[in-house]
Design a protein around this motif. Structure first.
Motif, PDB file in Angstrom:
ATOM      1  N   GLY A 291       2.876   7.718  36.326  1.00 53.61           N
ATOM      2  CA  GLY A 291       2.074   7.507  37.518  1.00 53.61           C
ATOM      3  C   GLY A 291       2.848   6.765  38.587  1.00 53.61           C
ATOM      4  O   GLY A 291       2.812   7.130  39.765  1.00 53.61           O
ATOM      5  N   LYS A 292       3.577   5.734  38.175  1.00 57.79           N
ATOM      6  CA  LYS A 292       4.380   4.968  39.122  1.00 57.79           C
ATOM      7  C   LYS A 292       5.497   5.837  39.714  1.00 57.79           C
ATOM      8  O   LYS A 292       5.776   5.776  40.918  1.00 57.79           O
ATOM      9  CB  LYS A 292       4.989   3.738  38.445  1.00 57.79           C
ATOM     10  CG  LYS A 292       5.809   2.859  39.385  1.00 57.79           C
ATOM     11  CD  LYS A 292       6.390   1.653  38.679  1.00 57.79           C
ATOM     12  CE  LYS A 292       7.143   0.751  39.675  1.00 57.79           C
ATOM     13  NZ  LYS A 292       8.197   1.472  40.427  1.00 57.79           N
ATOM     14  N   ALA A 293       6.126   6.670  38.861  1.00 56.59           N
ATOM     15  CA  ALA A 293       7.204   7.537  39.335  1.00 56.59           C
ATOM     16  C   ALA A 293       6.678   8.543  40.357  1.00 56.59           C
ATOM     17  O   ALA A 293       7.345   8.834  41.363  1.00 56.59           O
ATOM     18  CB  ALA A 293       7.860   8.259  38.166  1.00 56.59           C
ATOM     19  N   LEU A 294       5.474   9.070  40.130  1.00 52.87           N
ATOM     20  CA  LEU A 294       4.882  10.014  41.080  1.00 52.87           C
ATOM     21  C   LEU A 294       4.591   9.337  42.414  1.00 52.87           C
ATOM     22  O   LEU A 294       4.832   9.910  43.478  1.00 52.87           O
ATOM     23  CB  LEU A 294       3.605  10.623  40.498  1.00 52.87           C
ATOM     24  CG  LEU A 294       3.787  11.780  39.513  1.00 52.87           C
ATOM     25  CD1 LEU A 294       2.458  12.133  38.849  1.00 52.87           C
ATOM     26  CD2 LEU A 294       4.365  13.006  40.223  1.00 52.87           C
ATOM     27  N   VAL A 295       4.071   8.119  42.355  1.00 51.35           N
ATOM     28  CA  VAL A 295       3.801   7.373  43.586  1.00 51.35           C
ATOM     29  C   VAL A 295       5.095   7.128  44.348  1.00 51.35           C
ATOM     30  O   VAL A 295       5.158   7.282  45.573  1.00 51.35           O
ATOM     31  CB  VAL A 295       3.092   6.040  43.275  1.00 51.35           C
ATOM     32  CG1 VAL A 295       3.059   5.146  44.509  1.00 51.35           C
ATOM     33  CG2 VAL A 295       1.666   6.297  42.789  1.00 51.35           C
ATOM     34  N   ASP A 296       6.137   6.760  43.625  1.00 51.78           N
ATOM     35  CA  ASP A 296       7.435   6.534  44.272  1.00 51.78           C
ATOM     36  C   ASP A 296       7.953   7.812  44.913  1.00 51.78           C
ATOM     37  O   ASP A 296       8.493   7.786  46.032  1.00 51.78           O
ATOM     38  CB  ASP A 296       8.452   6.009  43.248  1.00 51.78           C
ATOM     39  CG  ASP A 296       8.177   4.576  42.819  1.00 51.78           C
ATOM     40  OD1 ASP A 296       7.394   3.899  43.518  1.00 51.78           O
ATOM     41  OD2 ASP A 296       8.725   4.154  41.795  1.00 51.78           O
ATOM     42  N   PHE A 297       7.787   8.936  44.207  1.00 57.74           N
ATOM     43  CA  PHE A 297       8.245  10.208  44.779  1.00 57.74           C
ATOM     44  C   PHE A 297       7.474  10.535  46.054  1.00 57.74           C
ATOM     45  O   PHE A 297       8.064  10.976  47.047  1.00 57.74           O
ATOM     46  CB  PHE A 297       8.085  11.370  43.793  1.00 57.74           C
ATOM     47  CG  PHE A 297       8.220  12.705  44.468  1.00 57.74           C
ATOM     48  CD1 PHE A 297       9.468  13.183  44.854  1.00 57.74           C
ATOM     49  CD2 PHE A 297       7.097  13.464  44.787  1.00 57.74           C
ATOM     50  CE1 PHE A 297       9.601  14.389  45.528  1.00 57.74           C
ATOM     51  CE2 PHE A 297       7.219  14.672  45.463  1.00 57.74           C
ATOM     52  CZ  PHE A 297       8.475  15.132  45.836  1.00 57.74           C
ATOM     53  N   LEU A 298       6.163  10.327  46.052  1.00 55.88           N
ATOM     54  CA  LEU A 298       5.353  10.645  47.228  1.00 55.88           C
ATOM     55  C   LEU A 298       5.783   9.806  48.434  1.00 55.88           C
ATOM     56  O   LEU A 298       5.821  10.295  49.564  1.00 55.88           O
ATOM     57  CB  LEU A 298       3.875  10.434  46.923  1.00 55.88           C
ATOM     58  CG  LEU A 298       3.269  11.408  45.907  1.00 55.88           C
ATOM     59  CD1 LEU A 298       1.850  10.987  45.539  1.00 55.88           C
ATOM     60  CD2 LEU A 298       3.285  12.842  46.430  1.00 55.88           C
TER      61      LEU A 298
END
Length: 333
Positions: A291-298
């Motif tokens: 979840g954190k990695a997806l937020v960072d990607f966004l």
């Protein structure tokens, strides 16, 4: 030896903590998603994003069932799909693009004009030959043959189809009542092909055929594509400027969940078959690290990815929409 051991340990640590994030869905944004995911992983070697372009219908289904970490769609989920999903997601717009009518007419190399009701009636089986008076009227001076038209459509669940049929439903009451809009519809006539690649391939190899694909596929395959009459009555050739013009009005009234249609948008320069495309991100990830990695990607997508949109014939998000997206991704857990 100590340096070598330290290097091996560092690589092992990265490998052990690496995040493999899996997504699936829309083919419409695949060219830019492929570029983004590759570039992001190079800048963040601890994260690898794998994406399968299986069509928007598949993306919605898989993310709703929790079999992928995120989905992607060109047609927003409807209320029933959102209600029945096992995994609750939010729509995150990423870029905008255009769908164009493509054709292969031997001996005709000029750019053709198409109004929406003509396109609808080709797929409804009402217009069956290239020299139909309605097509001739919109293309003065073009020597159109009497050959039968072969309509080609997407056989798989597709956001491109959603955008295309959403537009046709707005400009043709007959289409709206008989077929409607969806990622998959019951086509009255024609031949189905899987994926944008399938439609492009069929039209390229089939004389007198007609189909629809994303602008990027038409451009990459050097295919003939037509201008489309917009709500202001102007025939407009697809371009990033035309897509941006179509998005301008929507940006002012963008709903909080980002589910909006901009087909047949007002404005003399608006390209009428334009749309946002969305990532479907779980609001609460089962894996906090993912979840954190997806937020960072966004965040990276907004800060770095938007500047690359035009190079692949997509239009970047309007600034007000980017600001809204930043607030939304802050809510992802």
């Amino acid at each position: 030896m100590k340096l070598i051991a330290a290097g091996v340990l560092a690589l092992a640590t990265i490998g052990a903590s690496a995040q493999n994030i899996n997504g699936a869905g829309a083919t419409f944004p695949y060219p830019i998603y492929s570029k983004w995911f590759s570039e992001y992983s190079k800048a963040h070697p601890e994260v690898k994003i794998n994406y399968q372009s299986i069509g928007s219908g598949g993306g919605i289904r898989q993310v709703s069932e929790g079999t992928v970490d995120f989905g992607a769609t060109d047609g927003p989920m409807n209320d029933e799909q959102i209600k029945s999903a096992k995994v609750k997601t939010m729509h995150i717009p990423t870029v905008l693009g255009a769908v164009v009518p493509i054709y292969n007419i031997p001996g005709v190399n000029k750019e053709l004009n198409f109004s929406g009701d003509v396109i609808a009636d080709i797929y409804l089986g009402k217009i069956t030959t290239w020299n139909d008076p309605r097509i001739v009227k919109e293309n003065p001076g073009v020597n159109l043959p009497a050959n039968a038209i072969l309509p080609v459509y997407r056989s798989d669940g597709s956001g491109t189809t959603y955008i295309f049929t959403d537009y046709l439903s707005k400009v043709s009451p007959d289409w709206a009542s008989k077929v409607g809009k969806n990622t998959s519809v019951k086509w009255p006539t024609g031949i189905g092909q899987k994926g944008s690649e399938g439609i492009a391939g069929m039209v390229r190899q089939s004389p007198n055929s007609f189909g629809y694909v994303e602008l990027i596929y038409a451009a990459q395959n050097k295919m003939s594509y037509g201008s489309v009459k917009n709500a202001a009555g102007q025939f407009v050739r697809a371009s990033t400027d035309g897509v941006t013009a179509a998005a301008a009005a929507a940006a002012k009234t963008m709903p909080a969940d980002f589910r909006v249609s901009i087909t047949n948008a007002p404005g003399a320069t608006s390209y009428p078959i334009s749309s946002f495309t969305w990532l479907l991100i779980p609001t609460h990830s089962a894996d906090a690290a993912k979840g954190k990695a997806l937020v960072d990607f966004l965040g990276w997508m907004l800060d770095h990815g938007q500047s690359e949109a035009n190079t692949l014939t997509y239009a970047p998000l309007p600034k007000p929409v980017q600001d809204m997206v930043r607030k939304s991704i802050a809510q992802i857990k």
